[in-house]
Design a protein around this motif. Structure first.
Motif, PDB file in Angstrom:
ATOM      1  N   ALA A  78       2.954   9.879  -2.946  1.00  0.00           N
ATOM      2  CA  ALA A  78       3.152   8.978  -1.670  1.00  0.00           C
ATOM      3  C   ALA A  78       4.521   8.282  -1.729  1.00  0.00           C
ATOM      4  N   ASN A  79       5.384   8.741  -2.519  1.00  0.00           N
ATOM      5  CA  ASN A  79       6.624   7.934  -2.701  1.00  0.00           C
ATOM      6  C   ASN A  79       7.613   8.644  -1.601  1.00  0.00           C
ATOM      7  N   ASP A 125      -6.191  -1.848  -0.127  1.00  0.00           N
ATOM      8  CA  ASP A 125      -6.915  -1.427   1.266  1.00  0.00           C
ATOM      9  C   ASP A 125      -6.785  -2.611   2.436  1.00  0.00           C
ATOM     10  N   SER A 126      -7.277  -3.868   1.976  1.00  0.00           N
ATOM     11  CA  SER A 126      -7.502  -5.072   2.842  1.00  0.00           C
ATOM     12  C   SER A 126      -6.226  -5.671   3.068  1.00  0.00           C
ATOM     13  N   SER A 134       6.090   1.430   5.868  1.00  0.00           N
ATOM     14  CA  SER A 134       5.547   2.623   5.916  1.00  0.00           C
ATOM     15  C   SER A 134       5.181   3.377   4.658  1.00  0.00           C
ATOM     16  N   ASP A 135       5.939   3.135   3.754  1.00  0.00           N
ATOM     17  CA  ASP A 135       5.695   3.426   2.319  1.00  0.00           C
ATOM     18  C   ASP A 135       4.310   2.923   1.815  1.00  0.00           C
ATOM     19  N   ALA A 136       4.285   1.624   1.936  1.00  0.00           N
ATOM     20  CA  ALA A 136       2.821   1.173   1.521  1.00  0.00           C
ATOM     21  C   ALA A 136       1.555   1.507   2.192  1.00  0.00           C
ATOM     22  N   GLN A 137       1.982   1.920   3.688  1.00  0.00           N
ATOM     23  CA  GLN A 137       0.720   2.420   4.385  1.00  0.00           C
ATOM     24  C   GLN A 137       0.354   3.796   3.876  1.00  0.00           C
ATOM     25  N   VAL A 139       0.792   5.155   0.800  1.00  0.00           N
ATOM     26  CA  VAL A 139      -0.017   4.973  -0.335  1.00  0.00           C
ATOM     27  C   VAL A 139      -1.496   4.546   0.041  1.00  0.00           C
ATOM     28  N   ARG A 140      -1.680   3.925   0.882  1.00  0.00           N
ATOM     29  CA  ARG A 140      -3.185   3.347   1.216  1.00  0.00           C
ATOM     30  C   ARG A 140      -3.825   4.544   1.676  1.00  0.00           C
ATOM     31  N   LEU A 141      -3.106   5.369   2.696  1.00  0.00           N
ATOM     32  CA  LEU A 141      -3.697   6.413   3.125  1.00  0.00           C
ATOM     33  C   LEU A 141      -4.175   7.603   1.949  1.00  0.00           C
ATOM     34  N   LYS A 142      -3.302   7.552   1.121  1.00  0.00           N
ATOM     35  CA  LYS A 142      -3.486   8.614   0.151  1.00  0.00           C
ATOM     36  C   LYS A 142      -4.579   8.242  -0.796  1.00  0.00           C
ATOM     37  N   LEU A 143      -4.612   6.991  -1.222  1.00  0.00           N
ATOM     38  CA  LEU A 143      -5.830   6.590  -1.993  1.00  0.00           C
ATOM     39  C   LEU A 143      -7.161   6.721  -1.372  1.00  0.00           C
ATOM     40  N   ASN A 144      -7.171   6.549   0.039  1.00  0.00           N
ATOM     41  CA  ASN A 144      -8.338   6.815   0.807  1.00  0.00           C
ATOM     42  C   ASN A 144      -8.807   8.225   0.656  1.00  0.00           C
ATOM     43  N   LYS A 145      -7.977   9.018   0.971  1.00  0.00           N
ATOM     44  CA  LYS A 145      -8.218  10.448   0.619  1.00  0.00           C
ATOM     45  C   LYS A 145      -8.782  11.001  -0.819  1.00  0.00           C
ATOM     46  N   LEU A 146      -8.264  10.257  -1.801  1.00  0.00           N
ATOM     47  CA  LEU A 146      -8.767  10.539  -3.011  1.00  0.00           C
ATOM     48  C   LEU A 146     -10.150  10.322  -3.360  1.00  0.00           C
ATOM     49  N   GLY A 147     -10.744   9.400  -2.684  1.00  0.00           N
ATOM     50  CA  GLY A 147     -12.142   9.025  -2.908  1.00  0.00           C
ATOM     51  C   GLY A 147     -12.322   8.618  -4.322  1.00  0.00           C
TER      52      GLY A 147
END
Length: 277
Positions: A78-79, A125-126, A134-137, A139-147
């Motif tokens: 996500a970098n 997440d919170s 946009s980069d931080a967002q 990372v958050r999106l990718k982490l949510n997909k990792l489960g």
């Protein structure tokens, strides 16, 4: 020959005894004060969290948390732009607080950092919203997909195994501090009881306050030198140790202030109890 050797033996004078007692007591008092200060500062999660909110330390916290966040972004792909400092002070502070609570709080002996990793995930997440970079967002999106795999990625990126080790070392130091403080107090009490039998109350006051003054002096000197380490040397390349030294600089200045107070407060009764008065 034996008589000649015997005549060379000199029995310690009263002044020699006073000097020896003063040296021993000053060392013991220095140990007690230092261990107490370390316990209520470095090993106290409430104090350390407050310390991280100082202006100088906030910069260090943001830099260190973002360094690990950059590693996390790169690890999960996500970098996007390779930019550093993706998170603001407001976003890094909760992460730092939870790491401090984990390392210095209950349970004192740690065997797993899974819960801390999940807490950092929750912080990310919170606290990362539409107003974040946009980069931080991303990372958050990718982490949510990792489960379920996300906590493991966080644990690796933030070196939580090192945090766990540091927490257990802190617990060992806390336990050892209490034991050493009790032993030092018992030793100090024994010495005072011993010299009180051969000295007047005025002499006893004079020698004790002299020992306290020396303990305050050594606390000022040693703490002042430790506070200057990150100022004189570049400690950023020392990983966790460098981070600790930067945060510790302000704490050692507090030690210096305590040493000055101890020195001044003991100097007054020392002067009053002087043999010349």
């Amino acid at each position: 020959m034996a008589n000649g050797a015997r005549t060379n033996l000199r029995k310690p004078t009263g002044q020699d005894q006073k000097i020896n007692y003063k040296k021993i007591m000053s060392f013991i008092i220095f140990i007690i004060v230092t261990l107490v200060m370390v316990t209520i500062t470095f090993l106290n999660p409430f104090f350390m969290k407050g310390q991280l909110r100082n202006n100088n330390n906030e910069v260090v916290v943001v830099r260190q948390v973002n360094k690990h966040f950059d590693v996390l972004a790169e690890t999960i792909g996500a970098n996007k732009n390779g930019n550093a400092n993706l998170l603001t002070t407001k976003q890094t502070q909760p992460i730092a607080d939870h790491i401090i609570d984990y390392a210095l709080g209950f349970p004192w002996f740690k065997v797993s950092n899974r819960r801390l990793a999940e807490q950092i995930l929750k912080d990310i997440d919170s606290n990362i919203d539409q107003g974040s970079s946009s980069d931080a967002q991303l990372v958050r999106l990718k982490l949510n997909k990792l489960g379920e795999n996300a906590p493991y990625e966080v644990a690796d990126a933030f070196n939580l195994s090192t945090v766990t080790l540091g927490g257990n070392i802190a617990f060992g130091l806390l336990f050892m501090n209490f034991i050493l403080i009790v032993m030092a107090i018992i030793s100090l009490r024994s010495i005072i009881k011993e010299i009180s039998a051969i000295m007047t109350s005025k002499q006893l006051t004079h020698i004790i306050t002299a020992a306290v003054m020396w303990a305050g002096f050594w606390l000022i000197l040693i703490s002042g030198m430790m506070a200057l380490v990150p100022v004189i040397f570049n400690v950023e390349g020392l990983a966790v140790l460098g981070y600790v030294l930067e945060i510790s600089s302000g704490i050692f200045l507090d030690f210096v202030i305590v040493g000055v107070i101890i020195y001044i407060l003991s100097a007054i009764p020392w002067e009053i109890s002087s043999p010349n008065n």
